[in-house]
Design an enzyme around this catalytic site. Structure first.
Site, short mmCIF file in Angstrom:
data_model
loop_
_atom_site.label_atom_id
_atom_site.label_comp_id
_atom_site.label_asym_id
_atom_site.label_seq_id
_atom_site.Cartn_x
_atom_site.Cartn_y
_atom_site.Cartn_z
N GLU A 57 -3.93 -10.46 0.54
CA GLU A 57 -4.52 -10.68 1.45
C GLU A 57 -6.27 -11.03 1.00
OE1 GLU A 57 -4.02 -6.82 3.51
OE2 GLU A 57 -2.15 -6.73 3.26
N GLU B 281 0.67 -1.07 -0.53
CA GLU B 281 -0.02 -0.16 0.20
C GLU B 281 0.73 1.21 -0.32
OE1 GLU B 281 -2.89 -1.36 3.42
OE2 GLU B 281 -4.19 -1.27 1.50
C1 GAL Z 1 -5.24 -3.79 3.93
C2 GAL Z 1 -3.88 -3.69 4.22
C3 GAL Z 1 -2.91 -5.04 5.45
C4 GAL Z 1 -4.58 -3.89 6.94
C5 GAL Z 1 -5.56 -5.06 6.19
C6 GAL Z 1 -6.79 -4.13 7.04
O1 GAL Z 1 -5.36 -2.51 3.05
O2 GAL Z 1 -3.24 -4.31 3.59
O3 GAL Z 1 -1.84 -3.78 5.96
O4 GAL Z 1 -4.92 -3.39 6.85
O5 GAL Z 1 -5.73 -4.19 5.22
O6 GAL Z 1 -6.64 -4.92 8.31
#
Ligand code: GAL
Length: 991
Positions: free
Chosen positions: A494, A418
């Protein structure tokens, strides 16, 4: 001239002249002194502390290194400031590279006596594995270097500053610095020397650095090894692999038959790098990572990543994690069938990578880079797109790759997280490619994948993932980038946000990953809750989250979004993940009744190492067990159909006569359990229904009326208008229909893809303020019919309710409850069923013996881990103490449950349950010693106090969990919409 950057400068990459920076790989035989332990310490409010680096710090406090100063005496005292949590936002004004004058700064001191022999030849270096965020080092009063890159190593040549006897090491560490703008990861802001420090002897002619290339050719079975050595000119290094009889010069390539490394078979060889002055031993694995035909491969075989994102964290120590914790994490991952870790969002402690090599986990090693706080500003001033920052960003990836490249577990480099887009993405990618061309590059922020080798996304819907899997994703505007991206494997860096109770819907993604070769798998966000060990005013310990430390700006419980609770207890989400990631998938076949479908998800291992254990379960009790007689030999990726009859032979015929529901359970068990396997460990398990339960026998008793006008239906006493007064002599404090739950973190958020969040819809529909008005009681034959309307203030939606009570005998009452939603509903409902509050002094200690899914919790989109059987827990054990209290503990498919009440047992037996026109098996049961309102009101588990009632939910259906806190909400298949339900339940007292 040595440039001396201030903590506000971005001029020099790591503050140390690059030529002196030697992040060596492997274990050396040269001596080293650990400087971990007690240091003198003093905290100052500004970076310019005014303290002479020659000041020995007499009379200062002492502090433990490694550690964060904010946690130095926690949870008893917080003498050096407190932790602070923000996800995206910077807790300082965004004014790069400047930082506030108010800048907590720690001065550290300690002495070290260097053995005289070290100074006879070679150099002496001081090595820091991690200091957050900027630091300056002096030895004997002489300032030698500044450095930054909190999760990266720094080495400083201190030789010329050393004296005989005690040497004073002074380190000044600032909390904020220019590089803070690069370290905006979603975690606690914690400072200090949080990884180890050592003083090391570097002999003249020693091995300064070794670069290892250890590939595996799956077509020949040969490994290819080449080790390049950086060392002082004039000294030749030899490379030996004693186990393979290899002995070559550094820089020479050698081929030899080897056993390859993979996460399934993490085979390592000792590779010894020797010069006359030093021997370095590297643990090397031979393996090749490649993309062929758009498919990610290891050693030629398609590999799927069943991964998690891991931050480093311990509740009392923050990111200063111990080796024991690292091992615990690795073994917990192995135990839960995780085969891959993304080291979000920085290179981990190097020992963690050693453990991944040894135990077998694929790793995405991620650069220490996140500039997310620039996003709310439209990415204005983002260092990722500023040439001034190029050397710093390139320095970071360089140090990561040079520190870690020898680890076979690392299968991909990630440029960061990010951090937006810009010129430095390309600069970092090019820098890595020069150092290591053997691994693909990853960066989710590069949506077009222009500079990287995989297409990566976070939290897309499963619909979009399906499109990508089929290669049918929406095109990019740039045709050539689009064509290139279509050739790349896809990874979910993620997905499935594990905040609080959840995630739900894992199979929606994993079925796609299994189906489409292009989909290389994904990483659940995230491994654990970062709850900080703290205490309430009265001393009660608990795990704090954002806002618990007086932060001006914070993101609350968003830091508690892991699969492990803060004390490292696996949450139900992790138990579910283990079932979803099972290497031998055992599921009911959708097209054939009483049939299992087994799939070998290993990439390199056939199923010869497993046994299939079956059990027939009637009414929850195991009535027959056995092993599948034939050998199950499935090659990687192969699927097999097995019927219950093939598995169990005659045994299944014998139980068909049962009036109870009969299930067949199948478990894939390793013939030899790995050393780290816990009791009951299996590689996959599933169940199919052999026969449903027979309907409950009809009720034939007669309700009676007392002189006071109450009605007795077996053990149930209703008042004159039809409200329940008591069951089996136990007073009922509240009974009504319920459709609400204490919102989970997912319920409480509007998903990325929905116009309305669940909690919003429930509040709007009045579910937070339901009351039931009894409308009438009539006797129809032997049935007492009570009608009611249940609704909340300020809305016209509600439920028409009909209770039909029948007496079975003096101890058993039969209730058929029908709930019919009326009005216009804004969205989903949380549950549909009956809520009872039974007076009970010590409700948490009440035992519950149930037949249904268990032993853990289950929700509509989280059912893989729970198997139907007979289970027993206390009410307290049924619940999960999430870091932020919320709905928890439901058990689905319950056909019978006996509560061990103080006055004697009370049994609930489920009969027919209809949701809409769907017949479902059993009820959904929840029991707790407090109300949902109290659960919702509490901010931390210790605030929940039993209120003298046992609160029991008997539901026909419940809403799924989803992942709305980050990503998609509950999918249609698990969404509970207002629908008519009918549910038959029997109450038996004293049995
Ligand atoms: C993503 C980010 C993580 C964390 C997650 C939400 O966007 O890469 O670091 O913030 O969201 O828990």
């Amino acid at each position: 001239m040595v440039v001396r950057p201030s903590h506000e400068s971005v001029v020099v990459p790591n503050g140390v002249l690059p030529a002196r920076f030697r992040p060596r790989a492997g274990g050396t035989d040269r001596p080293a002194l650990s400087l971990d332990g007690e240091w003198r310490f003093r905290l100052f409010p500004e970076a310019s502390t005014g303290v002479d680096p020659a000041d020995r710090g007499e009379g200062w406090d002492t502090i433990e290194v490694p550690g964060h100063w904010q946690l130095a005496q926690a949870p008893d005292a917080w003498p050096y400031g407190r932790p602070a949590y923000t996800n995206v936002l910077f807790p300082i004004p965004v004014d790069p590279p400047r930082v506030p004058r108010e800048n907590p700064t720690g001065e550290y001191r300690r002495t070290v006596t260097v053995p005289p022999s070290w100074q006879e030849d070679g150099r002496v270096v001081l090595r820091f594995e991690g200091v957050d965020s900027w630091f300056e080092v002096a030895v004997n009063g002489q300032i030698l270097a500044q450095s930054h890159g909190s999760r990266l190593p720094t080495e400083i040549d201190v030789t010329d500053a050393l004296v005989d006897g005690a040497n004073l090491v002074a380190v000044r560490v600032t909390q904020w610095s220019a590089p803070t703008y690069l370290e905006d990861q979603d975690q606690w802001w914690l400072s200090g020397i949080f990884r180890s420090v050592s003083m090391e002897h570097r002999p003249a002619g020693g091995v300064d650095h070794a670069t290892v290339v250890a590939e595996y050719d799956h077509t020949t079975g040969e490994g290819e090894l080449r080790v390049d050595v950086e060392h002082d000119a004039g000294h030749q290094a030899r490379i030996t692999v004693p186990e393979l009889g290899i002995n070559v010069a550094a820089g020479e390539t050698v081929r030899h038959p080897v056993q390859p490394w993979s996460a399934e078979h993490p085979r390592l060889y000792d590779v010894v790098v020797s010069t006359a002055a030093e021997q370095v031993t590297l643990r090397v694995g031979f393996r090749t990572v490649s993309t062929v035909d758009g498919v990610f491969r290891v050693n030629g075989a398609p590999v799927k990543l069943y991964g998690v994102n891991r931050h480093e964290f311990e509740p009392a120590r923050g990111r200063a994690v111990t080796p024991e914790t690292m091992l615990e994490d690795v073994l917990l991952m192995k135990q839960h069938h995780v085969n891959a870790v993304r080291t979000s969002h920085y290179p981990p402690h190097p020992h963690f990578l050693d453990l991944c090599d040894e135990h077998g986990l694929y790793v995405i090693d991620e650069n220490d880079l996140e500039t997310h706080g620039f996003e709310p500003l439209g990415w204005r001033g983002n260092p990722t797109d500023d040439p001034q920052w190029t050397p710093v960003l390139v320095d970071r990836v360089t140090r990561m790759v040079r520190r870690d490249a020898h680890h076979p577990s690392i299968i991909m480099w990630s440029l960061g997280n990010e951090s937006g887009e810009g010129c430095n993405v390309e600069a970092m990618a090019s820098a890595i490619r020069v150092l290591d061309g053997s691994r693909p590059l990853h960066y989710e922020g590069d949506w077009s994948s222009e500079h990287v080798d995989v297409y990566s996304r976070m939290y897309p819907t499963s619909e979009e993932v399906a499109l990508i899997g089929r290669g049918e994703e929406a095109p990019l505007a740039d045709g050539s980038l689009d064509s290139r991206r279509r050739t790349l494997p896809f990874v979910l860096c993620e997905y499935a946000h594990a905040m609080g109770n959840g995630p739900g819907g894992l199979t929606d993604y994993l079925d796609l990953v299994d189906e489409h070769p292009r989909l290389m798998g994904g990483f659940v966000w995230e491994w654990m809750d970062h709850g900080i060990a703290t205490r309430a005013a009265d001393g009660t310990p608990f795990h704090g989250y954002g806002g618990d430390f007086g932060e001006e700006l914070h993101d609350g419980a968003f830091i508690a979004d892991g699969l492990l609770l803060a004390d490292r207890t696996p949450s139900p989400g992790l138990v579910e993940l283990a079932a979803a990631y099972a290497p031998v998938q055992v599921v009911p076949d959708l097209h054939r009744p009483q049939t299992f479908r087994l799939r070998n998800r290993y990439a390199f291992t056939s199923t010869e190492h497993i046994r299939l254990e079956w059990a027939l379960v009637a009414g929850g009790d195991v009535v027959a067990t056995g092993d599948y007689a034939a050998e199950l030999s499935l090659a990687p990726g192969e699927t097999r159909i097995l019927t219950v009859s093939e598995l169990t032979g005659q045994a299944v015929q014998d139980v068909r006569a049962s009036s109870e529901a009969v299930w067949c359970t199948l478990r894939a068990v390793p013939r030899e359990a790995p050393a780290w396997a816990p009791d009951g460990f299996h590689l996959g398990a599933g169940q199919v229904l052999v026969r449903p339960a027979a309907p409950l026998p009809p009720a034939s008793g007669v309700p009676t009326r007392t002189a006071e006008g109450n009605h007795h239906v077996g053990p149930v006493v209703l008042d004159a208008v039809g409200r329940i007064l008591s069951i089996g002599g136990v007073p009922v404090r509240l009974s009504r229909v319920d459709a609400w739950r204490a919102p989970t973190d997912n319920d409480g958020s509007r998903s990325w893809y929905d116009a309305v969040g669940d909690d919003e819809a429930w509040t709007k529909a009045g579910l937070t303020r339901l009351h039931e008005r009894v409308e009438g009681l009539v006797r129809e034959g032997d049935t007492l019919v009570v009608t009611a309307r249940c609704a909340g203030a300020a809305t016209d939606c509600g439920f028409a309710v009909r209770y039909e009570w029948r007496t079975v005998d003096h101890s058993t009452a039969d209730l058929v409850i029908t709930i019919r939603p009326e009005g216009q509903w804004p969205g989903s409902v949380a549950r549909l069923g009956l809520l009872l509050a039974l007076e009970q002094a010590d409700a948490g200690a009440v035992t519950v013996d149930w037949t249904g899914m268990g032993p853990g919790e289950s929700y509509a989109d989280s059912t893989l881990a729970a198997l139907t059987g007979r289970w027993q827990h206390t009410v307290d054990e049924l619940g999960t103490r999430y870091t932020r209290p919320q709905e928890n503990g439901a058990r689905r498919g319950v056909t019978r449950a006996t509560f061990g009440l103080a006055t004697g047992p009370l049994t609930l037996t489920a009969g027919e349950v209809l949701v809409g026109d769907q017949q479902v098996h059993g009820i959904e049961l929840t029991a707790r010693p407090w109300s949902d309102a109290a659960l919702h009101a509490a901010d931390h588990p210790h605030e929940l106090v039993p209120d003298g009632s046992l609160w029991v939910h008997v539901d026909a259906a419940g809403h799924g969990l989803g992942s709305a806190a980050c990503g998609p909400g509950v999918l249609a298949s698990a969404m509970l919409r207002p629908a008519p339900v009918t549910m038959q339940v029997r109450f038996s007292a004293g049995q």
